[in-house]
Write a protein that holds these residues in place. Structure first.
Motif, PDB file in Angstrom:
ATOM      1  N   MET A  31     -27.415 -17.147  20.247  1.00 31.41           N
ATOM      2  CA  MET A  31     -26.746 -15.975  20.828  1.00 31.41           C
ATOM      3  C   MET A  31     -27.132 -15.811  22.296  1.00 31.41           C
ATOM      4  O   MET A  31     -26.299 -15.546  23.156  1.00 31.41           O
ATOM      5  CB  MET A  31     -27.101 -14.715  20.025  1.00 31.41           C
ATOM      6  CG  MET A  31     -26.469 -14.704  18.638  1.00 31.41           C
ATOM      7  SD  MET A  31     -27.129 -13.438  17.542  1.00 31.41           S
ATOM      8  CE  MET A  31     -26.485 -11.963  18.242  1.00 31.41           C
ATOM      9  N   LEU A  34     -25.646 -18.593  24.571  1.00 30.65           N
ATOM     10  CA  LEU A  34     -24.226 -18.369  24.837  1.00 30.65           C
ATOM     11  C   LEU A  34     -24.033 -17.201  25.816  1.00 30.65           C
ATOM     12  O   LEU A  34     -23.175 -17.255  26.702  1.00 30.65           O
ATOM     13  CB  LEU A  34     -23.505 -18.094  23.516  1.00 30.65           C
ATOM     14  CG  LEU A  34     -22.023 -18.376  23.508  1.00 30.65           C
ATOM     15  CD1 LEU A  34     -21.718 -19.766  24.035  1.00 30.65           C
ATOM     16  CD2 LEU A  34     -21.479 -18.246  22.098  1.00 30.65           C
ATOM     17  N   ALA A  37     -24.695 -18.553  29.162  1.00 31.10           N
ATOM     18  CA  ALA A  37     -23.575 -19.369  29.637  1.00 31.10           C
ATOM     19  C   ALA A  37     -22.428 -18.470  30.096  1.00 31.10           C
ATOM     20  O   ALA A  37     -21.804 -18.697  31.129  1.00 31.10           O
ATOM     21  CB  ALA A  37     -23.102 -20.305  28.533  1.00 31.10           C
ATOM     22  N   ASP A  38     -22.181 -17.420  29.304  1.00 30.71           N
ATOM     23  CA  ASP A  38     -21.074 -16.514  29.631  1.00 30.71           C
ATOM     24  C   ASP A  38     -21.309 -15.782  30.942  1.00 30.71           C
ATOM     25  O   ASP A  38     -20.366 -15.343  31.598  1.00 30.71           O
ATOM     26  CB  ASP A  38     -20.881 -15.501  28.496  1.00 30.71           C
ATOM     27  CG  ASP A  38     -20.041 -16.087  27.363  1.00 30.71           C
ATOM     28  OD1 ASP A  38     -19.464 -17.170  27.586  1.00 30.71           O
ATOM     29  OD2 ASP A  38     -19.981 -15.484  26.279  1.00 30.71           O
ATOM     30  N   ALA A  39     -22.584 -15.622  31.311  1.00 37.04           N
ATOM     31  CA  ALA A  39     -22.885 -14.872  32.539  1.00 37.04           C
ATOM     32  C   ALA A  39     -22.752 -15.744  33.787  1.00 37.04           C
ATOM     33  O   ALA A  39     -22.839 -15.237  34.906  1.00 37.04           O
ATOM     34  CB  ALA A  39     -24.303 -14.316  32.451  1.00 37.04           C
ATOM     35  N   LEU A  40     -22.521 -17.045  33.607  1.00 40.48           N
ATOM     36  CA  LEU A  40     -22.437 -17.935  34.770  1.00 40.48           C
ATOM     37  C   LEU A  40     -21.144 -17.707  35.554  1.00 40.48           C
ATOM     38  O   LEU A  40     -20.098 -17.413  34.975  1.00 40.48           O
ATOM     39  CB  LEU A  40     -22.498 -19.400  34.324  1.00 40.48           C
ATOM     40  CG  LEU A  40     -23.801 -19.887  33.690  1.00 40.48           C
ATOM     41  CD1 LEU A  40     -23.635 -21.333  33.218  1.00 40.48           C
ATOM     42  CD2 LEU A  40     -24.949 -19.781  34.679  1.00 40.48           C
ATOM     43  N   TRP A  66     -16.330 -27.270  29.404  1.00 35.89           N
ATOM     44  CA  TRP A  66     -17.497 -27.141  30.275  1.00 35.89           C
ATOM     45  C   TRP A  66     -18.398 -28.350  30.109  1.00 35.89           C
ATOM     46  O   TRP A  66     -18.705 -28.738  28.981  1.00 35.89           O
ATOM     47  CB  TRP A  66     -18.306 -25.895  29.911  1.00 35.89           C
ATOM     48  CG  TRP A  66     -17.731 -24.616  30.379  1.00 35.89           C
ATOM     49  CD1 TRP A  66     -16.408 -24.345  30.602  1.00 35.89           C
ATOM     50  CD2 TRP A  66     -18.451 -23.423  30.675  1.00 35.89           C
ATOM     51  NE1 TRP A  66     -16.261 -23.049  31.012  1.00 35.89           N
ATOM     52  CE2 TRP A  66     -17.508 -22.454  31.063  1.00 35.89           C
ATOM     53  CE3 TRP A  66     -19.789 -23.077  30.635  1.00 35.89           C
ATOM     54  CZ2 TRP A  66     -17.872 -21.168  31.421  1.00 35.89           C
ATOM     55  CZ3 TRP A  66     -20.157 -21.789  30.986  1.00 35.89           C
ATOM     56  CH2 TRP A  66     -19.209 -20.843  31.389  1.00 35.89           C
ATOM     57  N   CYS A  84     -20.971 -24.120  34.609  1.00 37.88           N
ATOM     58  CA  CYS A  84     -19.652 -23.487  34.624  1.00 37.88           C
ATOM     59  C   CYS A  84     -18.829 -24.226  35.676  1.00 37.88           C
ATOM     60  O   CYS A  84     -19.223 -24.269  36.846  1.00 37.88           O
ATOM     61  CB  CYS A  84     -19.798 -22.006  34.986  1.00 37.88           C
ATOM     62  SG  CYS A  84     -18.231 -21.156  35.078  1.00 37.88           S
ATOM     63  N   GLU A  90     -11.420 -17.907  34.070  1.00 38.16           N
ATOM     64  CA  GLU A  90     -11.907 -16.705  33.362  1.00 38.16           C
ATOM     65  C   GLU A  90     -13.180 -16.187  33.993  1.00 38.16           C
ATOM     66  O   GLU A  90     -13.397 -14.998  34.101  1.00 38.16           O
ATOM     67  CB  GLU A  90     -12.168 -17.045  31.901  1.00 38.16           C
ATOM     68  CG  GLU A  90     -10.938 -16.997  31.059  1.00 38.16           C
ATOM     69  CD  GLU A  90     -11.301 -17.273  29.614  1.00 38.16           C
ATOM     70  OE1 GLU A  90     -11.756 -16.335  28.956  1.00 38.16           O
ATOM     71  OE2 GLU A  90     -11.139 -18.409  29.180  1.00 38.16           O
ATOM     72  N   ALA A  91     -14.041 -17.146  34.435  1.00 42.89           N
ATOM     73  CA  ALA A  91     -15.291 -16.728  35.035  1.00 42.89           C
ATOM     74  C   ALA A  91     -15.036 -16.096  36.383  1.00 42.89           C
ATOM     75  O   ALA A  91     -15.675 -15.121  36.764  1.00 42.89           O
ATOM     76  CB  ALA A  91     -16.216 -17.912  35.199  1.00 42.89           C
TER      77      ALA A  91
END
Ligand code: HEM
Lengths: 93, 412
Positions: A31, A34, A37-40, A66, A84, A90-91
Motif C-alpha cells: 500500500m 503504491l 508511486a502515485d505521489a510521483l 511505467w 513516473c 494523469e500525473a
C-alpha cells in the motif's frame, strides 16, 4: 517500526527517494509503495525496499506503462526502482 | 543480485477463482454429511467416507493450495508462471470437474466417474506442475522456499498417480491391494503435499502477517529432508499401523513450531489471523496426537482435515482475497483516485466472525466419537453454515469494491 525515508541521489532534476518498507506488516509495504508511486510527478523516481518481490506492484506499474526494475537483495526482500514517465498525463494533471 | 523479468506477472483473478471455489466445496461436504449421516463417519472404507474425505482434501484444501501456489510463487520466489490466464482457467475447470467426478464416483460406486477422474485429476496436477516447475527451476535465490514447493508438487504428483491407481482398483479395473496403498497415498497427500506446502508458505508469511520470528533455515531444511525420508520409507515399507506414527511426528513438529513462534513473537500482531492460526495449529497438534492413538485414524482425520487445516487456509484466504481485490481496484481506477485501504474491503470484524463460527465444527469430531445419525447431520449443518459464512465474507471484499466504484460513478 522502521520506515526510513532518505534522499539517496539525484535523478534528472528530482532527488531519488528511498523508502524502506521491509519491516512493515503485510499488506502495508504494498500500500505504501503504491502511494509513493502515485505521489510521483512526471520524471521523478522512487526506490522502495520491500520484504518480498512485489509482483502485484510491478504488474500494476507495467499495466500503466511505467518503467520499474526490481533487484532481489541477498538478505531477502527486493529493491524496486519506480519511475513516473515524462509524458504521464494523469500525473501532470 | 538478480534482475527479474516483469512481463509475465500473474493476472489477479486467477488465484481468486480457486480461492472462491473453496467455500463451495465446504458447503458440499456439509450436504454430503447431511445426506449420508453417520454412515460417512463409522468406517474408513465406506463410499460416503471416501467421498467426504476428498471433498475436503481436494475440494477445500486442493483449491486453496492451487490458489495459494499461483498467488504466492511469483510474489515470494520471483517465479514466472507459464501458460497465463487462459491455461489457468482451464486448470480450474479441469481440476474441479475431476474432483466432482471422483467424489460422485466414490459416493455412488460409479465406475465411469472413478475412471474419468483417474485420468482428469492427474492431468490437472501435471498441468499445475508444467505451469510452475520451469519457473521454479529458473528462479534465483530462495532455495529453501523453492525446495519446499518442489517437494510439495512432487508429492502431489505421486499422490495423484497413486490415487488414480486406487480409483481404477475401486472401479474394478485393476487388482490393487487397496488398504496398503491407500495409507501410502494418504500420507503423501496429507503430509507431503498439504502440510509441506503450508509449512513452506508459513515460514514466509508468518513473520510478515503475524509479526513472528521465522524458523531458522537449517531447522526447516532438516524438517523437510526428514519428511521426504519418512514418505519414502512409508512407500517402501508399507507397514500398516506404523504409518500413523511416522506421519504424525512431522505434523506435530510443524504445529508445535508455529505455536512456539507465536508465543515468542517479538511483535505479535494481535487479531483474527493470529487467533485463527493459534486455534488451527492447536487443533492440528491434537489431530497429530490422535492419529497413532485413536484406532482407524477417523478422529484424527475429522479434526485435521475437517477443522484444523481448513481453518489455517481460511485465515490466510481472508487476508489474500481482499488484497487481490484491492489490486484489481487499483488496476481499474488507475492513479489519482483515493481508494479504500485493503482493511476496508474486508474489515477485521468480519474475519473475527468467521473465527467465532469455527467451534460449531467441533460437532464433527463429536459425531465421530459418539456416532449417531442425528449428531452427524448436526455436523453437516454446521459445515454448511460455517462455509456459507466464509464464502459470504470472502465475497464481501468484491461487494465493497463494487459499491465503491458505484459511488465513484455517481459522484462524477
Ligand atoms: C492430492 C490430494 C489427495 C489427498 C490429500 C488424498 C487423501 C486421501 C486419504 C486421506 C485417503 C484415505 C481415506 C480413508 O482412509 O477413508 C484417500 C483414499 C483414496 N484416494 Fe485420495 N487423496 C488425494 C487425491 C486423490 C486423487 C487425485 C485420487 C484419484 C484420482 C484419489 C483417489 C483415492 C481413492 C480411490 C482412495 C480410496 C482407496 C480405497 O478405497 O482403498 N485421491 N485419499
Amino acid at each position: 517500526m522502521q520506515n526510513n525515508l532518505s534522499t539517496v541521489c539525484g535523478v534528472a532534476d528530482a532527488p531519488l527517494l528511498e523508502l524502506d518498507l521491509r519491516d512493515l506488516p503485510s499488506p502495508e509495504p504494498m500500500m505504501r509503495a503504491l502511494a509513493a508511486a502515485d505521489a510521483l510527478r512526471p520524471g521523478q523516481a522512487v526506490q522502495v525496499l520491500t520484504p518480498l518481490l512485489p509482483t502485484p506492484l510491478l504488474d500494476l506499474l507495467q499495466a500503466r506503462g511505467w518503467p520499474a526494475t526490481a533487484t532481489l537483495l541477498a538478505g531477502g526482500g527486493a529493491r524496486v526502482l519506480i519511475r513516473c514517465p515524462l509524458g504521464d498525463d494523469e500525473a501532470a494533471a | 543480485m538478480t534482475k527479474l523479468r516483469l512481463d509475465r506477472a500473474p493476472a489477479a483473478p486467477l488465484p481468486l477463482r480457486f480461492l472462491l471455489t473453496v467455500p463451495l466445496w465446504g458447503v458440499l461436504a456439509g450436504v454430503l454429511l447431511i445426506v449420508d449421516g453417520d454412515v460417512a463417519l463409522r468406517t474408513r472404507w465406506s463410499p460416503a467416507t471416501l467421498a467426504l474425505v476428498h471433498a475436503f482434501t481436494l475440494g477445500v484444501l486442493g483449491n486453496a493450495m492451487f490458489g495459494s501456489i499461483l498467488q504466492f510463487l511469483p510474489a515470494a520466489a520471483g517465479v514466472t508462471l507459464r501458460g497465463g490466464e487462459r491455461s489457468g482457467r482451464w486448470l480450474h475447470g479441469l481440476f474441479n470437474v475431476g474432483v466432482l467426478l471422483l467424489v460422485a464416483g466414490m459416493h455412488q460406486r460409479w465406475p465411469f466417474g472413478l475412471m474419468t477422474a483417474a485420468m482428469v485429476l492427474p492431468a490437472a496436477f501435471v498441468m499445475l506442475a508444467l505451469m510452475v516447475v520451469p519457473g521454479l527451476l529458473a528462479a534465483a535465490g530462495q532455495r529453501l522456499l523453492r525446495a519446499g514447493f518442489g517437494v510439495a508438487l512432487a508429492s502431489a504428483l505421486v499422490t495423484a498417480a497413486l490415487g488414480a491407481v486406487l480409483a481404477l482398483g475401486l472401479a474394478g479395473r485393476l487388482a490393487v491391494p487397496l488398504m496398503v496403498w491407500t495409507d501410502v497415498h494418504a500420507s503423501w497427500g496429507v503430509l507431503g503435499w498439504i502440510v509441506v506446502l503450508l509449512a513452506t508458505v508459513a515460514r514466509v508469511v508468518m513473520p510478515m502477517f503475524q509479526g513472528t520470528g521465522s524458523v531458522p533455515e537449517a531447522a526447516q531444511a532438516t524438517w523437510l529432508a526428514g519428511v521426504v525420508a519418512m514418505l519414502v520409507a512409508v512407500a517402501g515399507l508399507r507397514a500398516g499401523s506404523a504409518v500413523a506414527g511416522v506421519v504424525a511426528a512431522p505434523v506435530l513438529i510443524f504445529a508445535g513450531a508455529g505455536l512456539w513462534l507465536q508465543w515468542r513473537a517479538p511483535r505479535l500482531r494481535r487479531g483474527p489471523l493470529v487467533d485463527s492460526w493459534r486455534a488451527g495449529l492447536i487443533a492440528l497438534a491434537c489431530a497429530a496426537l490422535a492419529l497413532p492413538i485413536a484406532p482407524g485414524g477417523m478422529l484424527a482425520a475429522s479434526v485435521g482435515l475437517g477443522l484444523a487445516l481448513p481453518l489455517l487456509v481460511t485465515a490466510m484466504m481472508l487476508e489474500i482475497v481482499p488484497f487481490i481485490g484491492w489490486i484489481a481496484l487499483h488496476r481499474h481506477c488507475g492513479r489519482g483516485i483515493q481508494l479504500p485501504g485493503v482493511q476496508r474491503l474486508l474489515p477485521e470484524a468480519d474475519k473475527r466472525r468467521v473465527l467465532l463460527a469455527q467451534p460449531l465444527l467441533l460437532s464433527l469430531p463429536a459425531a465421530m466419537a459418539w456416532p449417531s445419525a442425528s449428531l452427524a447431520r448436526v455436523a453437516g449443518v454446521a459445515l454448511v453454515l460455517v462455509w456459507s459464512l466464509t464464502g459470504w465474507t470472502l465475497l464481501g471484499a468484491g461487494r465493497r469494491a463494487r459499491h465503491f466504484l458505484r459511488s465513484l460513478e455517481k459522484s462524477r
